[in-house]
Write a protein that holds these residues in place. Sequence first.
Motif, PDB file in Angstrom:
ATOM      1  N   VAL A   1      -6.667   3.003   7.010  1.00  0.00           N
ATOM      2  CA  VAL A   1      -6.532   2.554   5.531  1.00  0.00           C
ATOM      3  C   VAL A   1      -6.716   4.391   5.037  1.00  0.00           C
ATOM      4  CG1 VAL A   1      -7.443   1.881   3.689  1.00  0.00           C
ATOM      5  CG2 VAL A   1      -7.466   1.071   6.205  1.00  0.00           C
ATOM      6  N   THR A   2      -5.494   4.018   3.932  1.00  0.00           N
ATOM      7  CA  THR A   2      -5.228   5.768   3.263  1.00  0.00           C
ATOM      8  C   THR A   2      -5.653   4.720   1.407  1.00  0.00           C
ATOM      9  OG1 THR A   2      -3.517   5.495   2.547  1.00  0.00           O
ATOM     10  CG2 THR A   2      -4.520   6.732   4.712  1.00  0.00           C
ATOM     11  N   GLU A   3      -6.492   6.014   0.749  1.00  0.00           N
ATOM     12  CA  GLU A   3      -6.483   4.284  -1.262  1.00  0.00           C
ATOM     13  C   GLU A   3      -6.016   6.180  -1.662  1.00  0.00           C
ATOM     14  OE1 GLU A   3     -10.239   2.043  -2.584  1.00  0.00           O
ATOM     15  OE2 GLU A   3     -11.572   4.274  -1.534  1.00  0.00           O
ATOM     16  N   PHE A   4      -5.501   5.893  -2.685  1.00  0.00           N
ATOM     17  CA  PHE A   4      -5.278   6.145  -3.674  1.00  0.00           C
ATOM     18  C   PHE A   4      -5.582   6.296  -5.313  1.00  0.00           C
ATOM     19  CE2 PHE A   4      -1.271   4.376  -5.267  1.00  0.00           C
ATOM     20  CZ  PHE A   4      -0.785   4.000  -4.813  1.00  0.00           C
ATOM     21  N   THR A   5      -5.699   6.894  -6.126  1.00  0.00           N
ATOM     22  CA  THR A   5      -6.356   6.408  -7.669  1.00  0.00           C
ATOM     23  C   THR A   5      -4.888   6.004  -8.246  1.00  0.00           C
ATOM     24  OG1 THR A   5      -8.145   7.135  -7.684  1.00  0.00           O
ATOM     25  CG2 THR A   5      -7.357   6.701  -9.684  1.00  0.00           C
TER      26      THR A   5
ATOM     27  N   ARG B   1     -14.281  -1.298  -9.747  1.00  0.00           N
ATOM     28  CA  ARG B   1     -14.820   1.145  -9.868  1.00  0.00           C
ATOM     29  C   ARG B   1     -15.982   0.615 -10.570  1.00  0.00           C
ATOM     30  NH1 ARG B   1     -11.390   5.347 -10.612  1.00  0.00           N
ATOM     31  NH2 ARG B   1     -13.551   7.046 -11.094  1.00  0.00           N
TER      32      ARG B   1
ATOM     33  N   MET C   1      -1.857   5.783 -12.027  1.00  0.00           N
ATOM     34  CA  MET C   1      -1.577   5.849 -13.676  1.00  0.00           C
ATOM     35  C   MET C   1      -3.388   6.283 -13.764  1.00  0.00           C
ATOM     36  SD  MET C   1       1.828   4.159 -12.961  1.00  0.00           S
ATOM     37  CE  MET C   1       3.203   6.355 -13.982  1.00  0.00           C
TER      38      MET C   1
ATOM     39  N   GLN D   1      -5.056   0.832  -1.709  1.00  0.00           N
ATOM     40  CA  GLN D   1      -5.362   1.145  -0.436  1.00  0.00           C
ATOM     41  C   GLN D   1      -4.054   0.447   0.354  1.00  0.00           C
ATOM     42  OE1 GLN D   1      -7.859  -1.359  -2.105  1.00  0.00           O
ATOM     43  NE2 GLN D   1      -8.635  -0.214  -2.697  1.00  0.00           N
ATOM     44  N   ARG D   2      -3.381   1.318   1.092  1.00  0.00           N
ATOM     45  CA  ARG D   2      -2.365   1.334   1.671  1.00  0.00           C
ATOM     46  C   ARG D   2      -3.228   1.133   3.410  1.00  0.00           C
ATOM     47  NH1 ARG D   2       1.756   6.190  -0.426  1.00  0.00           N
ATOM     48  NH2 ARG D   2       2.926   4.395   0.672  1.00  0.00           N
TER      49      ARG D   2
ATOM     50  N   ARG E   1     -10.519  -3.698  -4.847  1.00  0.00           N
ATOM     51  CA  ARG E   1     -12.200  -2.723  -4.555  1.00  0.00           C
ATOM     52  C   ARG E   1     -12.537  -2.835  -6.402  1.00  0.00           C
ATOM     53  NH1 ARG E   1     -14.498   0.503  -0.845  1.00  0.00           N
ATOM     54  NH2 ARG E   1     -12.656   1.281   0.338  1.00  0.00           N
TER      55      ARG E   1
ATOM     56  N   ILE F   1      -1.001  -0.367   6.888  1.00  0.00           N
ATOM     57  CA  ILE F   1       0.460  -0.899   7.697  1.00  0.00           C
ATOM     58  C   ILE F   1      -0.509  -2.310   8.832  1.00  0.00           C
ATOM     59  CG2 ILE F   1       1.777  -0.313   8.977  1.00  0.00           C
ATOM     60  CD1 ILE F   1       2.387   1.871   7.750  1.00  0.00           C
TER      61      ILE F   1
ATOM     62  N   PRO G   1       3.686  -2.883   5.473  1.00  0.00           N
ATOM     63  CA  PRO G   1       2.885  -2.219   4.570  1.00  0.00           C
ATOM     64  C   PRO G   1       2.900  -2.654   3.444  1.00  0.00           C
ATOM     65  CG  PRO G   1       5.583  -1.290   4.990  1.00  0.00           C
ATOM     66  CD  PRO G   1       5.723  -2.459   5.668  1.00  0.00           C
TER      67      PRO G   1
ATOM     68  N   TYR H   1     -16.147  -4.387   2.945  1.00  0.00           N
ATOM     69  CA  TYR H   1     -14.605  -4.258   2.674  1.00  0.00           C
ATOM     70  C   TYR H   1     -13.873  -4.514   4.367  1.00  0.00           C
ATOM     71  CZ  TYR H   1      -9.946  -3.442   0.066  1.00  0.00           C
ATOM     72  OH  TYR H   1      -8.851  -3.422  -0.266  1.00  0.00           O
TER      73      TYR H   1
ATOM     74  N   LEU I   1      -7.914   1.578  -8.255  1.00  0.00           N
ATOM     75  CA  LEU I   1      -8.046   2.165  -6.793  1.00  0.00           C
ATOM     76  C   LEU I   1      -7.404   1.500  -5.960  1.00  0.00           C
ATOM     77  CD1 LEU I   1     -12.133   3.025  -6.514  1.00  0.00           C
ATOM     78  CD2 LEU I   1     -10.434   4.399  -5.909  1.00  0.00           C
TER      79      LEU I   1
ATOM     80  N   ILE J   1      -0.258  -2.958   0.108  1.00  0.00           N
ATOM     81  CA  ILE J   1      -0.841  -2.258  -0.946  1.00  0.00           C
ATOM     82  C   ILE J   1      -1.452  -3.323  -1.711  1.00  0.00           C
ATOM     83  CG2 ILE J   1      -0.900  -1.091  -2.514  1.00  0.00           C
ATOM     84  CD1 ILE J   1       2.335   0.528  -2.205  1.00  0.00           C
TER      85      ILE J   1
END
Lengths: 288, 288, 288, 288
Positions: free
Chosen positions: A46-50, A26, A52, A58-59, A24, A61, A18, A38, A56, A20
């Motif tokens: 791929v998943t993306e989260f924001t 912003r 704290m 990206q996760r 990217r 595996i 895995p 990309y 951005l 991270i």
Amino acid sequence: MQLNAGCELHFNAKETTPLILMLRPRSGDGQWIIKEEYHITPVVNVTEFTDMYGNLCQRVIAPEGPFSINFSATVQTADDIDVVLDAPYTPVENLPDEVLHYTLPSRYCQSDMQGQLAADITKDSMPGYGQVEAIRSWIHSNIKYQYGTSNASTSAVDTANSRVGVCRDYTHLGISLCRALNIPARMVVGYLYKLDPMDMHAWFEAYVDGRWYTFDATQDKPRGNRITVAYGRDAADVAFTTQFGDMELNTMSVWVNAVDEAEAEKKAPEPATVPDASGSTSQTTTAA
Amino acid sequence: MQLNAGCELHFNAKETTPLILMLRPRSGDGQWIIKEEYHITPVVNVTEFTDMYGNLCQRVIAPEGPFSINFSATVQTADDIDVVLDAPYTPVENLPDEVLHYTLPSRYCQSDMQGQLAADITKDSMPGYGQVEAIRSWIHSNIKYQYGTSNASTSAVDTANSRVGVCRDYTHLGISLCRALNIPARMVVGYLYKLDPMDMHAWFEAYVDGRWYTFDATQDKPRGNRITVAYGRDAADVAFTTQFGDMELNTMSVWVNAVDEAEAEKKAPEPATVPDASGSTSQTTTAA
Amino acid sequence: MQLNAGCELHFNAKETTPLILMLRPRSGDGQWIIKEEYHITPVVNVTEFTDMYGNLCQRVIAPEGPFSINFSATVQTADDIDVVLDAPYTPVENLPDEVLHYTLPSRYCQSDMQGQLAADITKDSMPGYGQVEAIRSWIHSNIKYQYGTSNASTSAVDTANSRVGVCRDYTHLGISLCRALNIPARMVVGYLYKLDPMDMHAWFEAYVDGRWYTFDATQDKPRGNRITVAYGRDAADVAFTTQFGDMELNTMSVWVNAVDEAEAEKKAPEPATVPDASGSTSQTTTAA
Amino acid sequence: MQLNAGCELHFNAKETTPLILMLRPRSGDGQWIIKEEYHITPVVNVTEFTDMYGNLCQRVIAPEGPFSINFSATVQTADDIDVVLDAPYTPVENLPDEVLHYTLPSRYCQSDMQGQLAADITKDSMPGYGQVEAIRSWIHSNIKYQYGTSNASTSAVDTANSRVGVCRDYTHLGISLCRALNIPARMVVGYLYKLDPMDMHAWFEAYVDGRWYTFDATQDKPRGNRITVAYGRDAADVAFTTQFGDMELNTMSVWVNAVDEAEAEKKAPEPATVPDASGSTSQTTTAA
């Protein structure tokens, strides 16, 4: 100026790993992403989260075998950074709530241990921008820039002792000394046009007179044309890549071209440094 | 399937006009943005923020005169949407905190007034996915699709009465009827491959069995290859553009091409509908 | 069990001093605040905000002179903590986005430097809860509890070397060793019923099998009846008080009583330890 | 002035019923919660979360049978609200990102339909505070205050037509007319000292000259000594209680006493109005 910047990383995964990624940038904060690409090879989910800090992330595996990432962006950047020598210190009671945590010590910025050094360096400075500039200038003059002298565990206290390091170390020391004076400071990672040698870069921002200002202790004068990829308290928060497994980074290329120039000659990106593997089970690729 | 989707909008501003744009999709949630371009002419300063639903919003100020926006993205999309006919109802006490507000009535989805209709439509349905599908199917069969029959003030109650509308109205009615049964529902705006006629699109998601499922009352069977641009409680939250001034939308083009097809023939985008100006001082461009 | 817990702090400010307080527990997470009182003398303006971890923080400016704070709460607490010896390790790829940052090193938990120690301690343990319990038990057996042996700069690496410390040090070491194994871990500060000697307390939580579990290396067996006041990455994030000025903490009392007992005898709170002033310009009061 | 305010609600649940409560005020924003008590009978498990507006929300499941809630707080409040007749309009381009959504229409505030009325009422007013005060004053003079004339579905458009309503309706109309002028406006629910007849109350805030100002169309002059419990776009967001089941509110008492007065005579709280059950499957208790 419009810049085209990007990086290409080639890994070899000895097991399913895995990762991270924080690659990217912003839009906002003085930069506008006009175009971006990309690519991840082989194609994986791929998943993306924001996080704290608003970055951005990206996760993915990575399956066993070769794994590569190519990110590039065309970005409108500011040609200059603001320099306001007499911008005054913002008293703690006037700091916005969300800025307060940037006064706290963090993994690589042990500001609680560097009060005396910070006081010595800034004893003749005007509170605020003047103090931060004195810190930046002191680091620029007193720390020797040299690859291979620091690693993933090197902290601001280490660098103050060894007097040697790379952009990451310059940045940690700058942040730590600011916080020791109750000036909020944060790490920025990204790209700098005409950085020499070209690589991912790191610098810092300090909060004075009610806003963030940019400081870069590796440079001898203020320079704009920067692309911010991520903000954080220190390098622990803003690794470009974090791998949780046995995975080797074989080559990494980084480029930043002015858009006209980029269109004139489509030159191949040059390979940049490959960071040493850290001793931990998770490895990170950070700015140098 | 990889899709290339985008839109081009040409405005004429009769005065300096602030705009909020919601045109940039995010990676995650089953879609990966491989490539994107975002051009605004003339070049103006743009800032970007994340709203309370996680959507990326761009703020610009259009000077007097012509103003155009061109956004395009290459996106990896899912070919199918999940259909699980027996996915059970999630009791309110088991809903995650952050989903709860999607049970509340909103501007265009007056679920507090449609309890009886919702009960009638779903009286023979299994609680959960079955109810939502009954609602979707009822709307598909009982509402006539016709451009020009609704406007920026048309709500779910209006549509239930008039029995006519466009994708936005279908979506509002679906959402409102779900919420009347305490099933969380939210609006999605974005692109749908092979939508006919091509335009920006809207559909809805309902939360059953612990996750969101996609429903589209304008279509006669489940279809994937969607690109989500934004989520919200209803159209008030997810206008593609909101103009705060005297500004006219002259033409708007929308396209969604399979990437191979797109590369084979670089055909010019076809003009899509131009929404009527609403009577308010702020105007919005929404899905149809 | 219902507990009444609280603290009383008496400061003397030699100058006007801004403070950040983190004294108000929140309901949720297994505890319900039935009643609370929060007195600050002299009466000053207070604002409150929620930090990035969800903690309630109070900001005040203490005028020159004596300054005192009295906080108390009646809280419904759980009598036991969950112990699930075979709860499995959660692979990094399955961690929720918002938990990921608890795998990173932080100021006092240099997990990047303690991989070998963590591996040694847990070499015979089942991945997950078993590893964390092995760490907790090893700390309990190998670190000597002694006041006055550590200060505001003492880190997990220091404690692993010195083998001595207080609850804060036990906690940092536990967190750091978990993170070295890619197990998310966070610091908790609050109250523990029948803690001896009574004081503000600190312990840690580790994330295994999809949820947080409570661990306390200072205790010889699992104990409930805890009141959580704040969560953070380490002590840098969760100081009960942070003073930005020349201000002395003269006395500090802490109490935790079972509600029946509390009503039976309104005994005066006993004075607890007064932490040493740190060398920095901001001072903190933390758990011991 | 220090106020002691609270409410007591007695329900009868004919089935197990999940509830969401919004009864706990937060410190900050000019109010300081010195003391609070929150009793729920019978004792049930309660969890608490913060919604998207920052309100504290409590979730409980009421068992079949009698169910009661008693909340009270002692709060330091401001004696006056700020009145700045010439505070100028804040242009949309200068609004903070997080304020923008308060310009949008919502369930009970169809600002998109009230542009003409707003223009008529404010045609002689100075842009900004002047416009909002003209709206407030017009509502105060033209809407008749009368219990029992509106229900859970009554909106600002309804009230503009019927010219009758309660505090909730006054508030919705005020908000809707402000938003029609692109002035951000939000609903506030809470307590007002010496409100006659005593009840939970609602008013609104409008954003002019870079900050929120308080307006209350039910009162003939500006009055302070308010306790804010929650903020939202309209009543859909800020119900004091929302019941998802068959549950009857039998009695509801509300009190607001000056602290001295409260201590002098511990008078029993007087019963306030019991709202009619709405026709929906979820019922709410809102301000009147």
